[in-house]
Design an enzyme around this catalytic site. Structure first.
Site, PDB file in Angstrom:
ATOM      1  N   CYS A 114       0.833  -1.201   0.000  1.00  0.00           N
ATOM      2  CA  CYS A 114       0.000   0.000   0.000  1.00  0.00           C
ATOM      3  C   CYS A 114       0.868   1.252   0.000  1.00  0.00           C
ATOM      4  O   CYS A 114       1.503   1.569   1.016  1.00  0.00           O
ATOM      5  CB  CYS A 114      -0.911   0.001   1.223  1.00  0.00           C
ATOM      6  N   PRO A 115       0.919   1.989  -1.111  1.00  0.00           N
ATOM      7  CA  PRO A 115       1.722   3.222  -1.148  1.00  0.00           C
ATOM      8  C   PRO A 115       1.196   4.294  -0.205  1.00  0.00           C
ATOM      9  O   PRO A 115       1.941   5.173   0.220  1.00  0.00           O
ATOM     10  CB  PRO A 115       1.615   3.665  -2.609  1.00  0.00           C
TER      11      PRO A 115
END
Length: 279
Positions: free
Chosen positions: A128-129
């Protein structure tokens, strides 16, 4: 696209967005409409909002800073016969030992290699950026609670903003230009956030109920297509223990504490399987 951006900048941007929406919504729109910060009405309506902001911020911090799950150095699968790396087949789950050629090490069931983190993650869900981290066994409960409280808090904020808009529509006197600018900005920002994150929280809620990760959901879809095409025989997902047990395996055995900051259940190296699918 987001993977090409330094993850720390994305975290700073998300933190800035949370702070900006929280501040402008209350300072320029809601607090004045409720009678100012000293008014009992302000505490009554904005108290729950600020509590929600505090909780989601704490879970965001935990999701970012909690290790998603690291395979212990030298870990080997507890099988009576361990194959050499060259003999390992492309088998999934509990059917046999799994070996990661990138890490040059065995990987536990449900673990996957993350090309961004450059290591295997226990029960990897996805990278998850938005949290500059992988979501895996170690931090998945915090991640889910974060998106849940974002949905809940933003939904409440949107309700208050719509209430203020209804007041403005029925007002007999003109509204300050500053308030109108911020209310348009806040309604747009909160609506987009609650819409996007609510879909995300619903999806992960579904995954929890099914006892699966995002990666496993994709894999199960592929399996179902292969079954329909009669290329493989029907198989049962081994980690689906039933709705209640699936939730307990992620959020803990006591429903009263499901929304409290409790760490992950188990060690992430082994999992209970449904009957007739293994140990």
């Amino acid at each position: 696209m987001l993977e090409t951006i330094n993850g720390q900048y994305i975290v700073i941007a998300v933190t800035g967005l949370i702070g900006t929406l929280a501040y402008t919504t209350q300072q320029f729109v809601l607090a004045p409409a409720l009678g100012g910060w000293s008014s009992p009405q302000t505490l009554k309506f904005l108290g729950p909002l600020n509590l929600g902001i505090l909780i989601l911020s704490y879970y965001y911090y935990l999701a970012i800073n909690t290790d998603p799950g690291k395979v212990p150095e030298g870990w080997e699968p507890p099988y009576s016969l361990i194959q050499t790396p060259d003999q390992v087949q492309a088998e999934k789950g509990e059917t046999g030992p799994r070996f990661c050629r990138s890490c040059d090490a065995y990987k536990p069931p449900r673990a996957h290699h993350c090309r961004v983190c450059r290591r295997c993650i226990l029960k990897m869900d996805h990278h998850c950026p938005w949290i500059n981290n992988c979501v895996g066994h170690g931090n998945y409960p915090y991640f889910f609670r974060f998106v849940f409280f974002v949905s809940l808090t933003c939904g409440y904020a949107l309700y208050l903003l719509v209430w203020r808009l209804m007041q403005i529509r029925n007002a007999l006197r003109p509204v300050r230009m500053t308030e109108m600018i911020f209310i348009v900005f806040d309604v747009a920002g909160v609506f987009i956030t609650v819409f996007a994150v609510s879909l995300l929280s619903l999806y992960h809620g579904y995954c929890i109920l099914k006892g699966q990760s995002t990666i496993e959901s994709w894999e199960r879809s592929k399996v179902k297509n292969l079954i329909k095409k009669r290329k493989i025989v029907a198989v049962e997902f081994p980690y689906d223990l039933g709705t209640f047990k699936n939730v307990c395996s992620v959020l803990g055995s006591n429903p009263l504490f499901w929304l409290f900051p409790r760490s992950s259940v188990g060690d992430g190296l082994s999992y209970v399987l449904r009957p007739n699918t293994g140990r």
